[in-house]
Design a protein around this motif. Structure first.
Motif, PDB file in Angstrom:
ATOM      1  N   PHE A 323      19.906  15.697  11.969  1.00  0.00           N
ATOM      2  CA  PHE A 323      19.022  16.797  11.581  1.00  0.00           C
ATOM      3  C   PHE A 323      19.556  18.126  12.110  1.00  0.00           C
ATOM      4  N   LEU A 324      19.989  18.145  13.384  1.00  0.00           N
ATOM      5  CA  LEU A 324      20.491  19.384  13.986  1.00  0.00           C
ATOM      6  C   LEU A 324      21.781  19.847  13.322  1.00  0.00           C
ATOM      7  N   LEU A 325      22.655  18.909  12.964  1.00  0.00           N
ATOM      8  CA  LEU A 325      23.901  19.282  12.285  1.00  0.00           C
ATOM      9  C   LEU A 325      23.612  19.940  10.941  1.00  0.00           C
ATOM     10  N   ILE A 326      22.620  19.412  10.242  1.00  0.00           N
ATOM     11  CA  ILE A 326      22.243  20.002   8.946  1.00  0.00           C
ATOM     12  C   ILE A 326      21.621  21.377   9.153  1.00  0.00           C
ATOM     13  N   VAL A 327      20.729  21.481  10.141  1.00  0.00           N
ATOM     14  CA  VAL A 327      20.102  22.768  10.430  1.00  0.00           C
ATOM     15  C   VAL A 327      21.152  23.821  10.779  1.00  0.00           C
ATOM     16  N   GLY A 328      22.149  23.428  11.583  1.00  0.00           N
ATOM     17  CA  GLY A 328      23.194  24.362  11.984  1.00  0.00           C
ATOM     18  C   GLY A 328      24.005  24.901  10.824  1.00  0.00           C
ATOM     19  N   MET A 329      23.991  24.196   9.707  1.00  0.00           N
ATOM     20  CA  MET A 329      24.717  24.654   8.522  1.00  0.00           C
ATOM     21  C   MET A 329      24.004  25.810   7.831  1.00  0.00           C
ATOM     22  N   PHE A 330      22.705  25.980   8.110  1.00  0.00           N
ATOM     23  CA  PHE A 330      21.923  26.958   7.349  1.00  0.00           C
ATOM     24  C   PHE A 330      21.226  28.014   8.203  1.00  0.00           C
ATOM     25  N   ILE A 331      20.965  27.712   9.476  1.00  0.00           N
ATOM     26  CA  ILE A 331      20.163  28.617  10.303  1.00  0.00           C
ATOM     27  C   ILE A 331      20.968  29.015  11.531  1.00  0.00           C
TER      28      ILE A 331
END
Length: 427
Positions: A323-331
């Motif tokens: 989840f954090l890796l995905i979030v880091g891609m956008f935020i």
């Protein structure tokens, strides 16, 4: 309905290109107006009052210190030291870039600032030595991610404030994970250089050469010693250490190295003020957004959902990391820390993970987001300073990104790497 409006409007605004700070504020405003009976004025009140925090004062001072150091000759001396130490090895320039970034990380606290300071020297140098331009920019962008792990670190300050965790302990906890990430990047640099025939300088340093480089860089290397030593000796707080670092960088750049003119001082203060203004806006609206989530019990809902998937701590932490890796891609990192810490910290503490260890996991995941499209702030900075197309950098990032993920797994599943130093040295 409230959750759908809040997150739906936020992602819609981001997709159409609205800056993230405004996306956070406008999403909160739309939700307040259409899904709650609260006054929209609460958004502004929360954004304003959240900034009335003594620990948050560390952020503008660390930003200023990093700018002064990059203009005052400190980054060049750190580069010279790194070149003397390991420049002769196969792929030496790439490894020098990583080591110099680790040195600069210990004085800047910012990933993009590290990329800009080191990349402006090293990417052109690697291109001159026939390194692939995409690899040169990719390794520089990746090495810049270490800037948020090795103390001082602006994201650690934010996590400490939001999660009520000792900022000094977070600074100590980031040292070993930062070194691990740096060593991992050096290893992959060596392997890629060996494969592609990227030579080192060929000049094996003598003991005299090393002493000379150390002597020239000694005042720069003293900065992390002053910051951490002052904190743990009880001389000053983490916030005060940031002010001390700024004053030290100013005095060294102007009066010792004499490479920081008064015009450059003015430009440094101006640049730091602009950067801080943007950061403060992001922090303020992020906290308003987080307040609205808490008011609607979103953290509790998310926590219950994660725990319902599995009762295995290993599975839960893997889910959180994905989840954090995905979030880091956008935020961006600061927004993600402010928004996600109240959601995820209770979950991980309930399964026995130390809040300090989780802070390292959180920041390290988001640091990988620095080099992951579409946001990839470090990639854009490296593209600009190195004059390399974004697409070329992304292609070269694949083996480097795999290496960074491996380093992340090592840190996740060996908690003493994060908690060892705080447990040993924290008062």
């Amino acid at each position: 309905m409230t959750v759908a409006i809040l997150f739906g409007s936020f992602f819609l605004l981001m997709l159409i290109g609205v800056p993230i700070a405004l996306s956070l504020g406008l999403a909160s405003l739309v939700t307040m107006v259409f899904a709650t009976d609260s006054s929209p004025n609460v958004i502004i009140q929360k954004a304003f009052t959240s900034l009335d925090s003594f620990p948050l004062m560390a952020i503008p001072f660390f930003i200023l210190a990093g700018v002064l150091m990059s203009h005052g000759g400190i980054s060049r001396r750190l580069l010279n030291l790194a070149t003397v130490l390991i420049g002769f090895i196969t792929g030496g320039l790439a490894m020098v870039t990583v080591l110099a970034s680790m040195f600069f990380a210990a004085i800047s606290g910012s990933g993009p600032a590290t990329v800009a300071a080191i990349g402006s020297f090293m990417i052109p140098s690697m291109k001159e030595q026939k390194y692939n331009s995409g690899f040169a920019a990719a390794i520089t962008a990746s090495a810049g991610s270490i800037g948020v792990l090795i103390p001082p670190s602006i994201p650690f300050v934010m996590y400490g404030v939001v999660g009520t965790v000792s900022i000094g302990s977070m600074f100590l906890a980031g040292i070993i994970p930062g070194i691990i990430l740096g060593l991992a990047l050096m290893i992959v640099s060596f392997i890629i250089a060996k494969k592609n025939g990227y030579k080192g300088t060929g000049e094996v340093p003598t003991f005299k050469d090393v002493l000379k480089a150390l002597n020239e860089a000694k005042l720069a290397l003293l900065i992390p010693v002053i910051i951490l030593g002052g904190i743990y000796a009880g001389i000053f707080s983490p916030t005060e250490s940031a002010a001390v670092a700024s004053i030290y960088a100013l005095l060294i750049g102007v009066f010792v190295y004499k490479e920081l003119s008064w015009k450059a001082v003015y430009e440094s203060f101006s640049s730091a003020a602009l950067t801080n203004a943007a950061t403060v806006i992001i922090i303020g609206f992020s906290i308003s957004f987080a307040y609205l989530m808490t008011r609607e019990r979103i953290p509790v809902i998310v926590a219950d959902f994660i725990v319902s998937i599995s009762d295995s701590p290993i599975v839960i932490i893997l889910i959180i990391n994905l989840f954090l890796l995905i979030v880091g891609m956008f935020i961006d990192t600061i927004s993600a820390i402010v928004i996600l810490t109240p959601i995820l910290l209770p979950v991980v503490t309930n399964i026995g993970i130390d809040p300090i260890h989780f802070g390292i996991i959180l920041v390290m995941n988001l640091a990988i987001g620095f080099v992951t499209p579409p946001l990839g702030v470090n990639l854009f900075v490296a593209s600009t300073v190195g004059k390399v197309s974004f697409e070329t950098i992304v292609k070269a990032m694949i083996p480097i990104l795999i290496t960074m993920l491996f380093a992340l797994l090592v840190v996740i599943y060996f908690p003493p790497l994060s908690t060892g130093l705080p447990n040993l040295l924290a008062p």
